[in-house]
Motif scaffolding. Structure first.
Motif, PDB file in Angstrom:
ATOM      1  N   GLU A   1       1.800  13.406  12.431  1.00 61.67           N
ATOM      2  CA  GLU A   1       0.879  12.132  12.036  1.00 61.67           C
ATOM      3  C   GLU A   1      -0.440  12.514  11.465  1.00 61.67           C
ATOM      4  O   GLU A   1      -0.995  11.644  10.974  1.00 61.67           O
ATOM      5  N   THR A   2      -0.736  13.817  11.649  1.00 62.36           N
ATOM      6  CA  THR A   2      -2.093  14.094  11.104  1.00 62.36           C
ATOM      7  C   THR A   2      -2.005  14.768   9.770  1.00 62.36           C
ATOM      8  O   THR A   2      -1.442  15.894   9.846  1.00 62.36           O
ATOM      9  N   ILE A   3      -2.958  14.406   8.894  1.00 62.12           N
ATOM     10  CA  ILE A   3      -3.073  14.956   7.454  1.00 62.12           C
ATOM     11  C   ILE A   3      -4.553  15.147   7.426  1.00 62.12           C
ATOM     12  O   ILE A   3      -5.289  14.197   7.558  1.00 62.12           O
ATOM     13  N   ILE A   4      -4.847  16.402   6.887  1.00 61.07           N
ATOM     14  CA  ILE A   4      -6.487  16.565   6.398  1.00 61.07           C
ATOM     15  C   ILE A   4      -6.316  16.818   4.948  1.00 61.07           C
ATOM     16  O   ILE A   4      -5.647  17.696   4.643  1.00 61.07           O
ATOM     17  N   VAL A   5      -7.227  16.101   4.189  1.00 60.65           N
ATOM     18  CA  VAL A   5      -7.279  16.345   2.853  1.00 60.65           C
ATOM     19  C   VAL A   5      -8.782  16.798   2.278  1.00 60.65           C
ATOM     20  O   VAL A   5      -9.767  16.185   2.853  1.00 60.65           O
ATOM     21  N   GLU A   6      -8.857  17.514   1.596  1.00 58.84           N
ATOM     22  CA  GLU A   6     -10.250  18.121   0.879  1.00 58.84           C
ATOM     23  C   GLU A   6     -10.095  17.986  -0.482  1.00 58.84           C
ATOM     24  O   GLU A   6      -9.052  18.151  -1.187  1.00 58.84           O
TER      25      GLU A   6
ATOM     26  N   GLU B   1     -11.680  10.511 -11.094  1.00 56.80           N
ATOM     27  CA  GLU B   1     -10.807  11.440 -10.611  1.00 56.80           C
ATOM     28  C   GLU B   1     -10.948  12.141  -9.409  1.00 56.80           C
ATOM     29  O   GLU B   1     -12.334  12.252  -9.088  1.00 56.80           O
ATOM     30  N   HIS B   2     -10.078  12.635  -9.001  1.00 52.37           N
ATOM     31  CA  HIS B   2     -10.011  13.650  -7.723  1.00 52.37           C
ATOM     32  C   HIS B   2      -9.672  14.947  -8.094  1.00 52.37           C
ATOM     33  O   HIS B   2      -8.651  15.382  -8.741  1.00 52.37           O
ATOM     34  N   ARG B   3     -10.412  15.954  -7.912  1.00 51.08           N
ATOM     35  CA  ARG B   3     -10.290  17.424  -8.305  1.00 51.08           C
ATOM     36  C   ARG B   3     -10.102  18.306  -7.174  1.00 51.08           C
ATOM     37  O   ARG B   3     -10.676  17.954  -6.173  1.00 51.08           O
ATOM     38  N   ASN B   4      -9.443  19.430  -7.218  1.00 43.02           N
ATOM     39  CA  ASN B   4      -9.174  20.297  -6.328  1.00 43.02           C
ATOM     40  C   ASN B   4      -8.828  19.879  -4.997  1.00 43.02           C
ATOM     41  O   ASN B   4      -9.136  20.197  -3.876  1.00 43.02           O
ATOM     42  N   VAL B   5      -7.845  19.141  -5.022  1.00 35.12           N
ATOM     43  CA  VAL B   5      -7.156  18.091  -3.804  1.00 35.12           C
ATOM     44  C   VAL B   5      -6.463  19.309  -3.375  1.00 35.12           C
ATOM     45  O   VAL B   5      -5.262  20.098  -3.657  1.00 35.12           O
ATOM     46  N   VAL B   6      -6.629  19.461  -1.817  1.00 25.32           N
ATOM     47  CA  VAL B   6      -5.932  20.198  -1.246  1.00 25.32           C
ATOM     48  C   VAL B   6      -5.489  19.433   0.266  1.00 25.32           C
ATOM     49  O   VAL B   6      -6.461  18.942   0.860  1.00 25.32           O
ATOM     50  N   VAL B   7      -4.119  19.379   0.672  1.00 21.93           N
ATOM     51  CA  VAL B   7      -3.600  18.779   1.638  1.00 21.93           C
ATOM     52  C   VAL B   7      -3.139  19.614   2.717  1.00 21.93           C
ATOM     53  O   VAL B   7      -2.351  20.677   2.646  1.00 21.93           O
ATOM     54  N   HIS B   8      -3.776  19.326   3.966  1.00 17.07           N
ATOM     55  CA  HIS B   8      -3.286  20.484   5.312  1.00 17.07           C
ATOM     56  C   HIS B   8      -2.417  19.464   6.065  1.00 17.07           C
ATOM     57  O   HIS B   8      -3.033  18.484   6.660  1.00 17.07           O
ATOM     58  N   GLU B   9      -1.344  20.062   6.104  1.00 10.99           N
ATOM     59  CA  GLU B   9      -0.206  19.455   7.207  1.00 10.99           C
ATOM     60  C   GLU B   9      -0.792  20.034   8.477  1.00 10.99           C
ATOM     61  O   GLU B   9      -0.884  21.242   8.438  1.00 10.99           O
ATOM     62  N   THR B  10      -0.753  19.247   9.504  1.00  8.63           N
ATOM     63  CA  THR B  10      -1.049  20.138  10.765  1.00  8.63           C
ATOM     64  C   THR B  10       0.213  20.096  11.668  1.00  8.63           C
ATOM     65  O   THR B  10       1.192  19.761  11.311  1.00  8.63           O
ATOM     66  N   THR B  11       0.088  20.745  12.930  1.00  3.47           N
ATOM     67  CA  THR B  11       1.055  20.802  13.815  1.00  3.47           C
ATOM     68  C   THR B  11       1.757  19.239  14.238  1.00  3.47           C
ATOM     69  O   THR B  11       2.724  19.401  14.584  1.00  3.47           O
ATOM     70  N   ASP B  12       0.705  18.362  14.118  1.00  2.00           N
ATOM     71  CA  ASP B  12       1.143  17.018  14.428  1.00  2.00           C
ATOM     72  C   ASP B  12       1.381  16.264  13.324  1.00  2.00           C
ATOM     73  O   ASP B  12       0.903  16.404  12.507  1.00  2.00           O
TER      74      ASP B  12
ATOM     75  N   VAL C   1      -9.545  12.606   7.206  1.00  2.03           N
ATOM     76  CA  VAL C   1      -8.642  13.007   8.479  1.00  2.03           C
ATOM     77  C   VAL C   1      -7.659  11.672   8.647  1.00  2.03           C
ATOM     78  O   VAL C   1      -8.281  10.673   8.761  1.00  2.03           O
ATOM     79  N   PHE C   2      -6.546  11.655   8.161  1.00  2.00           N
ATOM     80  CA  PHE C   2      -5.600  10.619   8.348  1.00  2.00           C
ATOM     81  C   PHE C   2      -4.630  10.843   9.427  1.00  2.00           C
ATOM     82  O   PHE C   2      -4.049  11.844   9.621  1.00  2.00           O
ATOM     83  N   ARG C   3      -4.473   9.492  10.168  1.00  2.00           N
ATOM     84  CA  ARG C   3      -3.250   9.683  11.264  1.00  2.00           C
ATOM     85  C   ARG C   3      -2.228   8.502  10.564  1.00  2.00           C
ATOM     86  O   ARG C   3      -2.620   7.390  10.264  1.00  2.00           O
ATOM     87  N   VAL C   4      -1.083   8.800  10.393  1.00  2.00           N
ATOM     88  CA  VAL C   4       0.126   8.215   9.713  1.00  2.00           C
ATOM     89  C   VAL C   4       1.507   8.219  10.614  1.00  2.00           C
ATOM     90  O   VAL C   4       1.621   9.001  11.162  1.00  2.00           O
ATOM     91  N   ARG C   5       1.760   6.784  10.842  1.00  2.00           N
ATOM     92  CA  ARG C   5       2.954   6.626  11.525  1.00  2.00           C
ATOM     93  C   ARG C   5       3.706   5.695  11.045  1.00  2.00           C
ATOM     94  O   ARG C   5       3.529   4.515  10.581  1.00  2.00           O
ATOM     95  N   ASP C   6       5.259   5.839  10.946  1.00  2.00           N
ATOM     96  CA  ASP C   6       6.124   5.040  10.241  1.00  2.00           C
ATOM     97  C   ASP C   6       5.591   4.564   8.872  1.00  2.00           C
ATOM     98  O   ASP C   6       5.728   3.381   8.481  1.00  2.00           O
ATOM     99  N   GLY C   7       5.017   5.498   8.257  1.00  2.00           N
ATOM    100  CA  GLY C   7       4.764   5.036   6.578  1.00  2.00           C
ATOM    101  C   GLY C   7       3.527   4.258   6.526  1.00  2.00           C
ATOM    102  O   GLY C   7       3.089   3.626   5.462  1.00  2.00           O
ATOM    103  N   GLN C   8       2.455   4.016   7.487  1.00  2.00           N
ATOM    104  CA  GLN C   8       1.533   3.373   7.697  1.00  2.00           C
ATOM    105  C   GLN C   8       0.376   4.247   8.307  1.00  2.00           C
ATOM    106  O   GLN C   8       0.534   4.990   8.962  1.00  2.00           O
TER     107      GLN C   8
END
Length: 141
Positions: free
Chosen positions: A82-87, A69-80, A108-115
């Motif tokens: 395409e960029t998501i940071i997850v702890e 399992e993953h616990r204490n998941v925090v997703v940070h959406e950025t001003t970009d 740190v993820f970069r996502v564009r057009d669902g990929q």
């Protein structure tokens, strides 16, 4: 409608935890990559492209560590958008011994057009080294 970057990241984390290699690979862009800037010996710095990612994930699934399992998941959406940071904390066990395993991760993820274009996985390598030492009887000093 294309999934949001957050939706894609949540799906890839779930696929990772569930060892669903095909869903994971399907969420990666054709030339997308996963990289580990901080890693123990033997872990590649990067795997690129769906075929290489599939090969790597298939070879390593449950080979050493099983994440339950993953616990204490925090997703940070950025001003970009395409960029998501997850702890998060990854909790599971060492396959060979059954010993508890805990890992703190920042990704740190970069996502564009669902990929996913890139997935930079900042793991703490010390728990992995401790788990390896518990199997081999060595130390990670």
């Amino acid at each position: 409608m294309t999934a949001t970057s957050r939706d894609v990241v949540e799906r890839v984390l779930r696929a990772s935890r569930d060892l669903d290699v095909e869903t994971f690979v399907g969420l990666m862009a054709p030339d997308g990559y996963i990289e580990w800037p901080y890693r123990p010996p033997g872990v590649p710095a990067q795997v690129r492209g769906r075929a290489e990612i599939r090969r790597h994930l298939t070879a390593t699934a449950e080979a050493f560590i099983r994440i339950a399992e993953h616990r204490n998941v925090v997703v940070h959406e950025t001003t970009d958008p395409e960029t998501i940071i997850v702890e998060y904390e990854a909790h599971g066990s060492v396959v060979a011994t059954g010993a508890a395993f805990e890992q703190i991760v920042i990704a740190v993820f970069r996502v564009r057009d669902g990929q996913i274009l890139s997935y930079r996985d900042y793991i703490n390598p010390l728990p992995l080294l401790d788990a390896l030492a518990s199997i081999t009887g060595g130390t990670h000093a």
